[in-house]
Design an enzyme around this catalytic site. Sequence first.
Site, PDB file in Angstrom:
ATOM      1  N   CYS A   1     -25.271  -2.644  27.506  1.00 56.94           N
ATOM      2  CA  CYS A   1     -24.923  -1.511  28.370  1.00 56.94           C
ATOM      3  C   CYS A   1     -25.401  -0.186  27.804  1.00 56.94           C
ATOM      4  CB  CYS A   1     -23.409  -1.469  28.600  1.00 56.94           C
ATOM      5  SG  CYS A   1     -22.422  -1.323  27.086  1.00 56.94           S
TER       6      CYS A   1
ATOM      7  N   GLU B   1     -15.223  -0.507  31.243  1.00 58.01           N
ATOM      8  CA  GLU B   1     -16.419  -0.188  30.462  1.00 58.01           C
ATOM      9  C   GLU B   1     -17.584  -0.773  31.228  1.00 58.01           C
ATOM     10  OE1 GLU B   1     -19.457   0.166  28.772  1.00 58.01           O
ATOM     11  OE2 GLU B   1     -18.977  -1.632  27.613  1.00 58.01           O
TER      12      GLU B   1
END
Length: 486
Positions: A286, A252
């Site tokens: 993110c 991720e």
Amino acid sequence: MGLLTAGNWHGKIWTGEWSDGGGGTYPAVEPATGDVLADIGRADASDVEKAVRRSDDAKREWLALGFADRATVLRRAGDAMLANQKEISEWLARESGAAHSFAHFQVGGAAQECYEASALCSHPYGELLRSSAPRMSFARRLPVGTVGVISPFNGPVILAIRAIAPALALGNAVILKPDPRTAVCGGAVFARIFEEAGAPAGLLQVLPGGSDVGQALVTEPGIRVIAFTGSTEAGRTVGALAGQHLKRAHLELGGNSALVVMPDVEVAKAVTVGAWGSFLHSGQICMATSRHLVHESIAEEYTRLLAAKAEKLTVGDPFRDAVQLGPLIDSGQRDRVHALVTSSVDCGAVAYTGGTYDELFYRPTVLGDVPMDSPAYQQEIFGPVAPITTFSSVEQVIAMASDSDYALSLGILTTDVMVGLDLAERIPSGLVHINDQTVNDEAVAPFGGVKSSGTGSRHGGAQANIDAFTETQWVTVRSDLPAYPI
């Protein structure tokens, strides 16, 4: 007595008990003040091999408990998170610089991850298959064994537990390497939580350390799956090394997420949505809204209102003051953010507000007229910066939003939901939120990016977690031995 005031964790690593790490100790530093909060035990590569050996016995004990007892441990962990929410949130504020609302969200979200994971313990784990032979044929899911979790500094509680909890629930042991900058709130907290919940000693181990520990996790034969959350650059290294050792790496990674603002929206409301997406946790997320793609007919008003909102936001010490934005994690991150801002201005972007800092406190920044070839448009910022670029047509904004190496999250603001759905289908992205900003996450929903943002949905939801943390085994059973012609 509080969660972290109990137990001799200062200067230690967690191996099922607090013990000395092979790398000695190092200080946990508060970004807002520069004060040393505690001494942290530092692991080295030799600690990883020892941890894998310890995990073997713990796994056997864990599986022997049965699924109902394993589920109870996960639920107790969730309860312990909520019972200690204030203390954990305070450590998040001090060690990671999280404002109260974001710290509170992380702890509540972590509890929910534990509760959702507890249901995986009793989830169906196989299926009957048809066979042309006179036999029973079925496929079943088995634990991979030991999972290595490498977690980041920016959301140290929520971004670790979403791998830890389902991996444990599905019968695995876990070795966690938290980011060294957040090894208390993102490491020692989990050791204490699962100790309180009654997990077998050695089932979860916490090894703060540097890149040597991360490399050892990836190369250690006894660790079969790596769950990594971090930058795309680091993720490429982890993925390549894992591939050499024929093990799965769930990655991720970074994002450069676009918020598409169509001309039919109410601009004042859209600005509030966009501000949250860019400035939450000082942009160190993110999924942060990193590109505001705004229709040219409303761009001037949108930019003006967003700059006015940014100017009113309070920046400061989130532990001692009621502020909306805390500090960036360290001087390296601050300097990187500032370089992106100044170089983008040099490329033609206009700084409507912000672009300044005091120590690690970076003012929320609004950049207008951002060229598509500027660093603020092309790169992940990871700071409180909102770059605005205009578009004139649907086809143009599809091309603009798609023109990125990253594809993690996408926000689309429009009164025409069908237009939103069409854009969602045509712009690559792991997550899409129509009439919302890009920062969204739930324990029950699949999460993951595509392209340079990761290897797809590997967290959240039962199916993604089962795929991530189990192996498929085919089994056949006959009532007697078959006769073969040779």
